[in-house]
Design a protein around this motif. Structure first.
Motif, short mmCIF file in Angstrom:
data_model
loop_
_atom_site.label_atom_id
_atom_site.label_comp_id
_atom_site.label_asym_id
_atom_site.label_seq_id
_atom_site.Cartn_x
_atom_site.Cartn_y
_atom_site.Cartn_z
N LYS A 451 0.83 -1.22 0.00
CA LYS A 451 0.00 0.00 0.00
C LYS A 451 0.86 1.26 0.00
O LYS A 451 0.50 2.26 -0.56
CB LYS A 451 -0.89 0.02 1.25
CG LYS A 451 -2.17 -0.74 1.08
CD LYS A 451 -3.11 -0.37 2.20
CE LYS A 451 -4.25 -1.36 2.29
NZ LYS A 451 -4.84 -1.45 3.60
N VAL A 458 -1.90 -0.78 -6.28
CA VAL A 458 -2.83 -1.39 -5.32
C VAL A 458 -4.26 -0.91 -5.58
O VAL A 458 -5.22 -1.66 -5.38
CB VAL A 458 -2.39 -1.10 -3.86
CG1 VAL A 458 -3.49 -1.37 -2.87
CG2 VAL A 458 -1.16 -1.91 -3.49
N GLU A 459 -4.41 0.30 -6.06
CA GLU A 459 -5.75 0.85 -6.31
C GLU A 459 -6.40 0.31 -7.58
O GLU A 459 -7.59 0.47 -7.79
CB GLU A 459 -5.67 2.39 -6.42
CG GLU A 459 -5.33 3.10 -5.10
CD GLU A 459 -6.26 2.69 -3.97
OE1 GLU A 459 -7.48 2.63 -4.19
OE2 GLU A 459 -5.75 2.39 -2.86
N GLU A 461 -8.11 -2.03 -10.41
CA GLU A 461 -9.10 -3.10 -10.32
C GLU A 461 -8.42 -4.47 -10.35
O GLU A 461 -8.78 -5.37 -9.58
CB GLU A 461 -10.07 -2.92 -11.51
CG GLU A 461 -11.30 -3.80 -11.52
CD GLU A 461 -12.12 -3.75 -10.24
OE1 GLU A 461 -12.19 -2.67 -9.61
OE2 GLU A 461 -12.67 -4.80 -9.86
N TRP A 463 -5.33 -5.40 -9.42
CA TRP A 463 -4.67 -5.76 -8.16
C TRP A 463 -5.72 -6.02 -7.07
O TRP A 463 -5.58 -6.95 -6.29
CB TRP A 463 -3.68 -4.66 -7.72
CG TRP A 463 -2.33 -4.78 -8.36
CD1 TRP A 463 -2.07 -5.07 -9.67
CD2 TRP A 463 -1.04 -4.62 -7.73
NE1 TRP A 463 -0.71 -5.09 -9.90
CE2 TRP A 463 -0.05 -4.82 -8.73
CE3 TRP A 463 -0.62 -4.32 -6.44
CZ2 TRP A 463 1.33 -4.73 -8.46
CZ3 TRP A 463 0.75 -4.23 -6.18
CH2 TRP A 463 1.71 -4.44 -7.17
N GLN A 464 -6.75 -5.18 -7.01
CA GLN A 464 -7.78 -5.37 -5.99
C GLN A 464 -8.42 -6.75 -6.11
O GLN A 464 -8.58 -7.46 -5.11
CB GLN A 464 -8.87 -4.28 -6.12
CG GLN A 464 -8.44 -2.92 -5.59
CD GLN A 464 -8.36 -2.88 -4.06
OE1 GLN A 464 -9.23 -3.40 -3.38
NE2 GLN A 464 -7.30 -2.32 -3.53
N GLN A 465 -8.74 -7.11 -7.34
CA GLN A 465 -9.38 -8.42 -7.55
C GLN A 465 -8.46 -9.56 -7.13
O GLN A 465 -8.89 -10.50 -6.46
CB GLN A 465 -9.68 -8.58 -9.04
CG GLN A 465 -11.11 -8.21 -9.37
CD GLN A 465 -11.41 -8.53 -10.83
OE1 GLN A 465 -10.78 -9.38 -11.45
NE2 GLN A 465 -12.38 -7.81 -11.38
N LEU A 467 -5.92 -9.39 -5.05
CA LEU A 467 -5.71 -9.39 -3.60
C LEU A 467 -6.88 -10.09 -2.90
O LEU A 467 -6.68 -10.86 -1.95
CB LEU A 467 -5.55 -7.95 -3.08
CG LEU A 467 -4.19 -7.30 -3.40
CD1 LEU A 467 -4.24 -5.79 -3.21
CD2 LEU A 467 -3.09 -7.90 -2.50
N LYS A 468 -8.10 -9.85 -3.39
CA LYS A 468 -9.27 -10.49 -2.76
C LYS A 468 -9.33 -11.98 -3.07
O LYS A 468 -9.86 -12.76 -2.29
CB LYS A 468 -10.55 -9.79 -3.23
CG LYS A 468 -10.72 -8.46 -2.51
CD LYS A 468 -11.92 -7.70 -2.97
CE LYS A 468 -11.82 -6.27 -2.45
NZ LYS A 468 -12.46 -5.30 -3.29
N TYR A 474 -9.62 -9.50 2.38
CA TYR A 474 -8.87 -8.27 2.08
C TYR A 474 -9.82 -7.07 1.99
O TYR A 474 -10.85 -7.13 1.32
CB TYR A 474 -8.09 -8.42 0.77
CG TYR A 474 -7.23 -7.21 0.46
CD1 TYR A 474 -5.99 -7.05 1.08
CD2 TYR A 474 -7.67 -6.20 -0.39
CE1 TYR A 474 -5.21 -5.93 0.84
CE2 TYR A 474 -6.90 -5.07 -0.63
CZ TYR A 474 -5.67 -4.94 -0.01
OH TYR A 474 -4.91 -3.83 -0.23
N GLY A 475 -9.48 -6.00 2.67
CA GLY A 475 -10.29 -4.77 2.62
C GLY A 475 -11.46 -4.78 3.59
O GLY A 475 -12.20 -3.81 3.69
#
Ligand code: FAD
Length: 504
Positions: A451, A458-459, A461, A463-465, A467-468, A474-475
């Motif tokens: 982060k 990290v922001e 889509e 990477w977010q997907q 990471l989840k 996550y989050g």
């Protein structure tokens, strides 16, 4: 998306310094998030995980704050503070999720090679300590992460949980224990080596053993020039990278100082060495099946809480007692006695001296520990195992920890017992200092680092997907979500082949 801006055609995007659990975790995270990223890993020794991450150098406790009393201090009003414990428990759940993802995706082949179910227990004696443990237990019951915990003051029940500890104990002694069946023992060395084995087989990753990183300089393009020396051939090499992670364990502080980043000014290190007693009698080893943590003595650093610990190392059950703290000026077990003096600079001498003056009880404690004779060590062991005899135990040297000293506006300098990620404002370099709770929370520590240093990525889509996918919680906070916790615990228990039990 992370794009190499390296001016050197041969330079990797990322350099990871040190082949311990932290670099391994970061390397895998980065390759999963951005498969085309190129990574070079430099390790001064000839094998991965030979310093703190090796199984015999740490206690292998999957720190979930189930048994570690130093995570739940007693406040002046007598109540017990559980904030830190809750935070660590949640972080360990994050590690479990990531490891389960690695197993499901064949990055780790056999979970039993690195993680096993071992009950976590806290054990105390004396009216005051029993009162504290009862309060701690009640306070932890407010959080669903601890709902499976059991508490007892009954000698019979305690003897069932930990026969060695209760055999030949004064029946009139006031005792209490908590028992958490879902605790774990983790072989961080085996896990680290497995992760590097996988990384080495990936495109764009190179792992260089016997390579000492000597210097770091900021380059004009915003990246870093890294000077490396081959310890076998004595050949020197210079390379360029966009991002550098200093995951050198005890060796991180000197490299952070060399980087010259303003965020690294004022940090110092205080080395604490450790020793264990390792049981060599199979009959005794077989009788104990728990990690039993006690209360630290006055002046003792929090990580020197004595514990009688069942370990599972390379398929063998083992029993350790300790750690006994000690003092050495080395920052690494395989380091130099000049490490501490060489780390003292104009910008950290004030915080270091101030922290030293504020921690006289610690200094006294360490001096007493260093002067301990075998009989003193046996006396300490007998508090946990009354029938212990010295012939069944051998002294082993544990890993070296370097506690963080940092500037403090009030005290001048303070000594900290946790971990600290220090990163440059532009996110081009980060170092990990400190040791505790360490390896157990490596995944959360590295997510935090991402982060800070890969803010834009990290922001996205993508990477977010991902990471989840790797860490389903996550989050989100597990603390507000008992149902999600229970579901994820069931999933990680199954995939990591841990002991099935009712989850909260
Ligand atoms: C006695 C003890 C008990 C512990 N118990 C636990 C526990 O029960 N549970 C838990 O979760 N954690 C525990 N920890 C903490 C845990 O072991 C550490 O947090 C973790 O292993 C740190 O990993 P790392 O990758 O940062 O460092 P390390 O594993 O030390 O790896 C750093 C690597 O960097 C290399 N290196 C250093 N300098 C250089 C250089 N200049 N160039 C190239 N390579 C370099 C070193 O050789 C080493 O291999 C314990 C630690 C100790 C010492």
């Amino acid at each position: 998306m992370f794009r190499s801006k390296s001016t050197s055609e041969t330079g990797p995007d990322v350099v990871l310094i040190g082949a311990g659990i932290m670099s391994a975790t970061l390397g895998i995270l980065l390759k999963e998030l951005q498969p085309e990223i190129t990574i070079a890993i430099y390790e001064r020794l000839d094998v991965a995980a030979a310093e703190s991450s090796d199984a015999w150098n740490n206690a292998g406790t999957g720190h979930s704050a189930f048994c570690e009393l130093n995570y739940t201090p007693q406040k002046e009003d007598g109540s017990v503070e559980i904030k830190k414990a809750v935070n660590i428990a949640e972080q360990f759940e994050v590690s479990r999720q990531f490891w389960a993802y690695l197993v499901e995706n064949n990055i780790i082949s056999n979970p039993q090679s690195f993680i096993q179910s071992i009950p976590h227990m806290s054990f105390v004696w004396g009216e005051e300590n029993v009162d504290y443990l009862r309060k701690r237990y009640k306070a932890l019951q407010q959080c669903h992460l601890f709902h499976n915990m059991e508490y007892s003051e009954d000698h019979g029940q305690l003897a069932e949980w930990m026969p060695l500890v209760m055999e030949n104990r004064d029946p009139k002694q006031k005792v209490a224990a908590t028992h958490m069946e879902m605790g774990t023992d983790v072989n961080f060395g085996a896990l680290t080596r497995e992760l590097f084995k996988h990384l080495q087989q990936m495109d764009g990753v190179s792992l260089h053993f016997n390579h000492d990183v000597r210097d770091l300089r900021k380059s004009d393009d915003g990246g870093w020039t890294v000077k490396v020396k081959n310890r076998e051939t004595r050949e020197k090499n210079v390379l360029h990278a966009q991002f550098v992670f200093i995951g050198a364990g005890g060796g991180s502080l000197p490299l952070l100082e060399k980087s010259g980043i303003p965020e690294g000014k004022g940090f110092g290190g205080f080395p604490v060495s450790g020793q264990w007693l390792r049981c060599n009698n199979p009959e005794i080893i077989a009788k104990h099946q728990a990690k039993v943590y006690g209360k630290a003595s006055v002046g003792a650093p929090p990580m020197s809480v004595p514990h009688l610990d069942t370990r599972m190392i390379d398929g063998q059950k083992a029993l350790l007692f300790g750690p006994y703290a000690g003092f050495s000026t080395k920052f690494l077990k395989n380091g130099s006695i000049f490490d501490l003096p060489m780390s003292i600079k104009a910008n950290n001498i004030h915080p270091m001296v101030s922290a030293g003056l504020d921690n006289i009880p610690l200094t006294k404690y360490l001096i007493a520990q260093v002067r301990q004779k075998p009989e003193d060590r046996l006396d300490a062991l007998r508090e946990y195992f009354p029938d212990a005899t010295m012939k069944d135990w051998e002294l082993e040297i544990a890993g070296q920890r370097v506690q963080v000293i940092k500037k403090d506006p009030v005290h001048g300098g303070i000594l900290e017992f946790g971990t600290e990620v220090v990163s440059a404002a532009d996110g081009s370099i980060a170092a990990l200092l400190g040791a505790s709770p360490g390896a157990s929370t490596a995944v959360s520590i590295m997510l935090n680092l991402l982060k800070r240093c890969f803010r834009e990525e990290v922001e996205t889509e993508a990477w977010q997907q991902k990471l989840k996918q790797m860490i389903p919680s996550y989050g989100q906070s597990l603390l507000n979500n008992p149902d999600m916790t229970a579901k994820l615990r069931r999933w990680t228990t199954n995939v990591l082949e841990l002991k099935q039990m009712e989850t909260a």
